[in-house]
Design an enzyme around this catalytic site. Structure first.
Site, PDB file in Angstrom:
ATOM      1  N   ASP A   1       0.816  -1.223   0.000  1.00 29.54           N
ATOM      2  CA  ASP A   1       0.000   0.000   0.000  1.00 29.54           C
ATOM      3  C   ASP A   1       0.850   1.273   0.000  1.00 29.54           C
ATOM      4  O   ASP A   1       0.315   2.379   0.113  1.00 29.54           O
ATOM      5  CB  ASP A   1      -0.939   0.007   1.212  1.00 29.54           C
ATOM      6  CG  ASP A   1      -0.173  -0.012   2.523  1.00 29.54           C
ATOM      7  OD1 ASP A   1       1.077  -0.093   2.482  1.00 29.54           O
ATOM      8  OD2 ASP A   1      -0.827   0.066   3.584  1.00 29.54           O
ATOM      9  N   GLY A   2       2.177   1.149  -0.093  1.00 30.19           N
ATOM     10  CA  GLY A   2       3.038   2.330  -0.147  1.00 30.19           C
ATOM     11  C   GLY A   2       3.633   2.725   1.198  1.00 30.19           C
ATOM     12  O   GLY A   2       4.513   3.588   1.267  1.00 30.19           O
TER      13      GLY A   2
ATOM     14  N   ARG B   1      11.771  26.852   5.435  1.00 27.97           N
ATOM     15  CA  ARG B   1      11.365  28.228   5.086  1.00 27.97           C
ATOM     16  C   ARG B   1      10.065  28.651   5.748  1.00 27.97           C
ATOM     17  O   ARG B   1       9.762  29.825   5.799  1.00 27.97           O
ATOM     18  CB  ARG B   1      11.296  28.371   3.557  1.00 27.97           C
ATOM     19  CG  ARG B   1      12.689  28.518   2.948  1.00 27.97           C
ATOM     20  CD  ARG B   1      12.659  28.520   1.452  1.00 27.97           C
ATOM     21  NE  ARG B   1      12.371  27.183   0.927  1.00 27.97           N
ATOM     22  CZ  ARG B   1      12.225  26.895  -0.358  1.00 27.97           C
ATOM     23  NH1 ARG B   1      12.328  27.847  -1.248  1.00 27.97           N
ATOM     24  NH2 ARG B   1      11.987  25.663  -0.750  1.00 27.97           N
ATOM     25  N   GLN B   2       9.294  27.668   6.251  1.00 21.50           N
ATOM     26  CA  GLN B   2       8.089  28.059   7.003  1.00 21.50           C
ATOM     27  C   GLN B   2       8.476  28.079   8.480  1.00 21.50           C
ATOM     28  O   GLN B   2       8.179  27.157   9.230  1.00 21.50           O
ATOM     29  CB  GLN B   2       6.965  27.065   6.740  1.00 21.50           C
ATOM     30  CG  GLN B   2       6.452  27.125   5.305  1.00 21.50           C
ATOM     31  CD  GLN B   2       5.304  26.154   5.074  1.00 21.50           C
ATOM     32  OE1 GLN B   2       4.366  26.092   5.850  1.00 21.50           O
ATOM     33  NE2 GLN B   2       5.398  25.377   4.023  1.00 21.50           N
TER      34      GLN B   2
ATOM     35  N   HIS C   1      18.012  27.476   6.837  1.00 19.94           N
ATOM     36  CA  HIS C   1      17.483  28.702   6.238  1.00 19.94           C
ATOM     37  C   HIS C   1      17.485  29.853   7.244  1.00 19.94           C
ATOM     38  O   HIS C   1      17.822  30.982   6.896  1.00 19.94           O
ATOM     39  CB  HIS C   1      16.087  28.453   5.683  1.00 19.94           C
ATOM     40  CG  HIS C   1      15.498  29.678   5.083  1.00 19.94           C
ATOM     41  ND1 HIS C   1      16.048  30.291   3.980  1.00 19.94           N
ATOM     42  CD2 HIS C   1      14.448  30.438   5.466  1.00 19.94           C
ATOM     43  CE1 HIS C   1      15.348  31.376   3.696  1.00 19.94           C
ATOM     44  NE2 HIS C   1      14.373  31.486   4.579  1.00 19.94           N
TER      45      HIS C   1
ATOM     46  N   ASP D   1      19.168  38.539  -0.419  1.00 17.46           N
ATOM     47  CA  ASP D   1      18.121  39.180   0.379  1.00 17.46           C
ATOM     48  C   ASP D   1      18.696  39.527   1.754  1.00 17.46           C
ATOM     49  O   ASP D   1      19.796  39.099   2.107  1.00 17.46           O
ATOM     50  CB  ASP D   1      16.865  38.299   0.505  1.00 17.46           C
ATOM     51  CG  ASP D   1      17.199  36.877   0.941  1.00 17.46           C
ATOM     52  OD1 ASP D   1      18.069  36.720   1.806  1.00 17.46           O
ATOM     53  OD2 ASP D   1      16.587  35.933   0.407  1.00 17.46           O
TER      54      ASP D   1
ATOM     55  N   LYS E   1      15.216  42.372  -1.885  1.00 16.39           N
ATOM     56  CA  LYS E   1      14.269  41.503  -2.614  1.00 16.39           C
ATOM     57  C   LYS E   1      12.936  41.467  -1.896  1.00 16.39           C
ATOM     58  O   LYS E   1      12.897  41.485  -0.673  1.00 16.39           O
ATOM     59  CB  LYS E   1      14.865  40.093  -2.688  1.00 16.39           C
ATOM     60  CG  LYS E   1      13.987  39.057  -3.362  1.00 16.39           C
ATOM     61  CD  LYS E   1      14.646  37.685  -3.357  1.00 16.39           C
ATOM     62  CE  LYS E   1      14.221  36.831  -2.177  1.00 16.39           C
ATOM     63  NZ  LYS E   1      14.786  35.474  -2.204  1.00 16.39           N
TER      64      LYS E   1
ATOM     65  N   ARG F   1       8.917  39.444  -2.050  1.00 17.64           N
ATOM     66  CA  ARG F   1       8.144  38.381  -2.677  1.00 17.64           C
ATOM     67  C   ARG F   1       6.682  38.809  -2.727  1.00 17.64           C
ATOM     68  O   ARG F   1       5.977  38.709  -1.726  1.00 17.64           O
ATOM     69  CB  ARG F   1       8.269  37.090  -1.864  1.00 17.64           C
ATOM     70  CG  ARG F   1       9.610  36.398  -2.021  1.00 17.64           C
ATOM     71  CD  ARG F   1       9.476  34.921  -1.733  1.00 17.64           C
ATOM     72  NE  ARG F   1      10.753  34.227  -1.801  1.00 17.64           N
ATOM     73  CZ  ARG F   1      11.286  33.754  -2.924  1.00 17.64           C
ATOM     74  NH1 ARG F   1      10.666  33.943  -4.073  1.00 17.64           N
ATOM     75  NH2 ARG F   1      12.422  33.108  -2.899  1.00 17.64           N
TER      76      ARG F   1
ATOM     77  N   THR G   1      13.040  27.659  -7.339  1.00 12.54           N
ATOM     78  CA  THR G   1      12.639  27.880  -8.735  1.00 12.54           C
ATOM     79  C   THR G   1      13.732  28.603  -9.523  1.00 12.54           C
ATOM     80  O   THR G   1      13.646  28.719 -10.744  1.00 12.54           O
ATOM     81  CB  THR G   1      11.382  28.766  -8.792  1.00 12.54           C
ATOM     82  OG1 THR G   1      11.718  30.058  -8.248  1.00 12.54           O
ATOM     83  CG2 THR G   1      10.240  28.170  -8.002  1.00 12.54           C
TER      84      THR G   1
HETATM   85  C1  R5P Z   1      14.741  32.668   0.462  1.00 11.69           C
HETATM   86  O1  R5P Z   1      14.627  33.361   1.454  1.00 11.69           O
HETATM   87  C2  R5P Z   1      15.871  31.714   0.244  1.00 11.69           C
HETATM   88  O2  R5P Z   1      17.027  32.127   0.906  1.00 11.69           O
HETATM   89  C3  R5P Z   1      16.145  31.535  -1.235  1.00 11.69           C
HETATM   90  O3  R5P Z   1      16.562  32.766  -1.779  1.00 11.69           O
HETATM   91  C4  R5P Z   1      14.908  31.061  -1.936  1.00 11.69           C
HETATM   92  O4  R5P Z   1      14.370  29.949  -1.299  1.00 11.69           O
HETATM   93  C5  R5P Z   1      15.187  30.748  -3.377  1.00 11.69           C
HETATM   94  O5  R5P Z   1      13.962  30.434  -3.978  1.00 11.69           O
HETATM   95  P1  R5P Z   1      13.747  30.599  -5.542  1.00 11.69           P
HETATM   96  O6  R5P Z   1      14.912  29.891  -6.198  1.00 11.69           O
HETATM   97  O7  R5P Z   1      12.433  29.943  -5.805  1.00 11.69           O
HETATM   98  O8  R5P Z   1      13.706  32.049  -5.839  1.00 11.69           O
END
Ligand code: R5P
Length: 313
Positions: free
Chosen positions: A41-42, A100-101, A134, A173, A196, A198, A227
Site C-alpha cells: 500500500d506504499g 522556510r516556514q 534557512h 536578500d 528583494k 516576494r 525555482t
Molecule cells: C529565500 O529566502 C531563500 O534564501 C532563497 O533565496 C529562496 O528559497 C530561493 O527560492 P527561488 O529559487 O524559488 O527564488
C-alpha cells in the site's frame, strides 16, 4: 585512528546514498546494512540488518524532494534504531526541508519548521547535524543539540581556485546577509545586498542593490535554489548596475519545476552548488561541490568531543 564498527555506525536513507557513501569513506567506515522498502500500500518498511545495540548511530538523510517521503522514512528509521537499543541516534540532514516556514508570516500560517523539529524529537533523535539552515533560529525549535554547519569554506576553496578578480559577494536578500558576509570575509571580498521582496510565493522581485557592484565579478551567495527566480532576477539587476559578470553559489540545489532551464537561459555565467541534495545530472553551467568531508569531519569531532566551530574560522 579510524573508528571501529562497534563504536559508531552510519546508515543512509534513500535520499542521498552517494553522499552517505562519501562520508563513510572519509571516516574509514562501511555504511551500515539496512533495507528500505515499501509495503503493497506504499507504507514504508525498513529492516536493519546488523546490531546497533549500544552504538552511536548517524543517519544520513536530507529531507529533499519528495520531502514528505524522505521525512517519513527518516522518522521511521529513527524509531527503528531507538527500538533496537542504539545508545544515541544522530540525524544528519544536510538539507532541512520545510525550513522556510519558520514563522507566521501571515495570519493562520503553519510553522512547519517547528513541526518537523517536534516530529524528529518525538521519534527519538538525540542530535541533529545540518548545513546552512534557512534561519539559524530553527536551532531553538529543538531541545537537543543542533550543529548547524556552514558551507562557505567549501565554496571559498573553489572560488579561490577559479581566480576571479574584483569580486563582490552579494546576498540575494536581507535574511542571507550573515551567511554571505562570512563567505565574503573568508575570500577577502566586499559585500553587497539585494533588496528583494516576494509579492507572492515563489515570485521574486529585486528593488534595489545596496553596495558597489560596477565593473566587478558579482557572486550571489544563497542557501537554496528552488525555482531559481531569486538568482535570475538578482543577476539581471546586478548586470544592469554594471557588474562585469554574475556567478552564483547556493548550498541546496532544490531546483524545482523549470529552475534548470531558467538558469541556463539566464545571464548567470556559472552556478556552484553542493551535494546536500542528490543530483542525477546537471547542465554544464552547474558544478557540484561535495560537503562529505565537512560532514565526516564534523561527525568525528562530535564523537571525540572536539570543537566543530574551529572548522569555520
Ligand atoms: C529565500 O529566502 C531563500 O534564501 C532563497 O533565496 C529562496 O528559497 C530561493 O527560492 P527561488 O529559487 O524559488 O527564488
Amino acid at each position: 585512528m579510524p573508528f571501529t564498527r562497534n563504536e559508531l555506525k552510519i546508515f543512509s536513507g534513500s535520499a542521498n546514498l552517494p553522499l552517505a557513501e562519501k562520508i563513510s569513506q572519509y571516516m574509514g567506515l562501511e555504511l551500515g546494512r539496512i533495507e528500505l522498502g515499501r509495503f503493497a500500500d506504499g507504507e514504508i518498511n525498513i529492516r536493519i540488518d546488523e546490531t546497533v545495540r549500544g552504538h552511536d548511530v548517524y543517519i544520513i538523510q536530507p529531507t529533499s524532494p519528495p520531502v514528505n517521503e524522505h521525512l517519513m522514512e527518516l522518522l521511521i528509521m529513527i524509531d527503528a534504531f531507538k527500538r533496537a537499543s542504539a545508545r544515541m541516534v544522530a540525524v544528519v540532514m544536510p538539507y532541512y526541508g520545510y525550513a522556510r516556514q519558520d514563522r507566521k508570516a501571515r495570519g493562520r500560517d503553519p510553522i512547519s519548521a517547528k513541526l518537523v523539529a517536534n516530529l524528529l524529537t518525538v521519534a527519538g533523535a538525540d542530535r541533529v547535524i545540518t548545513i546552512d539552515l534557512h534561519a539559524e533560529q530553527i536551532q531553538g525549535f529543538f531541545d537537543i543539540p543542533v550543529d548547524n554547519l556552514w558551507s562557505f569554506p567549501v565554496f571559498a576553496d573553489r572560488i579561490k581556485k577559479l581566480e576571479y578578480r574584483d569580486i563582490v559577494v552579494v546576498s540575494p536578500d536581507v535574511g542571507g546577509v550573515k551567511r554571505a558576509r562570512k563567505f565574503a570575509e573568508k575570500i577577502g571580498a566586499p559585500l553587497a545586498i539585494l533588496d528583494k521582496r516576494r509579492p507572492k510565493d515563489n515570485v521574486a522581485e529585486v528593488l534595489h542593490v545596496i553596495g558597489e557592484v560596477e565593473g566587478m565579478t558579482a557572486i550571489l551567495f544563497d542557501d537554496i535554489i528552488d525555482t531559481g527566480r531569486s538568482l535570475v532576477e538578482g543577476a539581471k539587476v546586478l548586470l544592469e548596475k554594471g557588474a562585469k559578470r554574475v556567478i552564483a553559489c547556493a548550498t541546496h540545489a532544490v531546483l524545482s519545476q523549470d529552475a534548470k532551464e531558467r538558469i541556463m537561459n539566464s545571464p548567470i555565467e556559472k552556478v556552484l552548488v553542493t551535494d546536500t541534495i542528490y543530483q542525477e545530472e546537471l547542465p554544464e553551467k552547474f558544478e557540484v561541490l561535495s560537503v562529505a568531508s565537512l560532514l565526516g569531519e564534523t561527525i568525528m569531532r562530535i564523537r571525540k568531543n572536539l570543537s566543530v566551530s574551529v572548522l569555520f574560522r
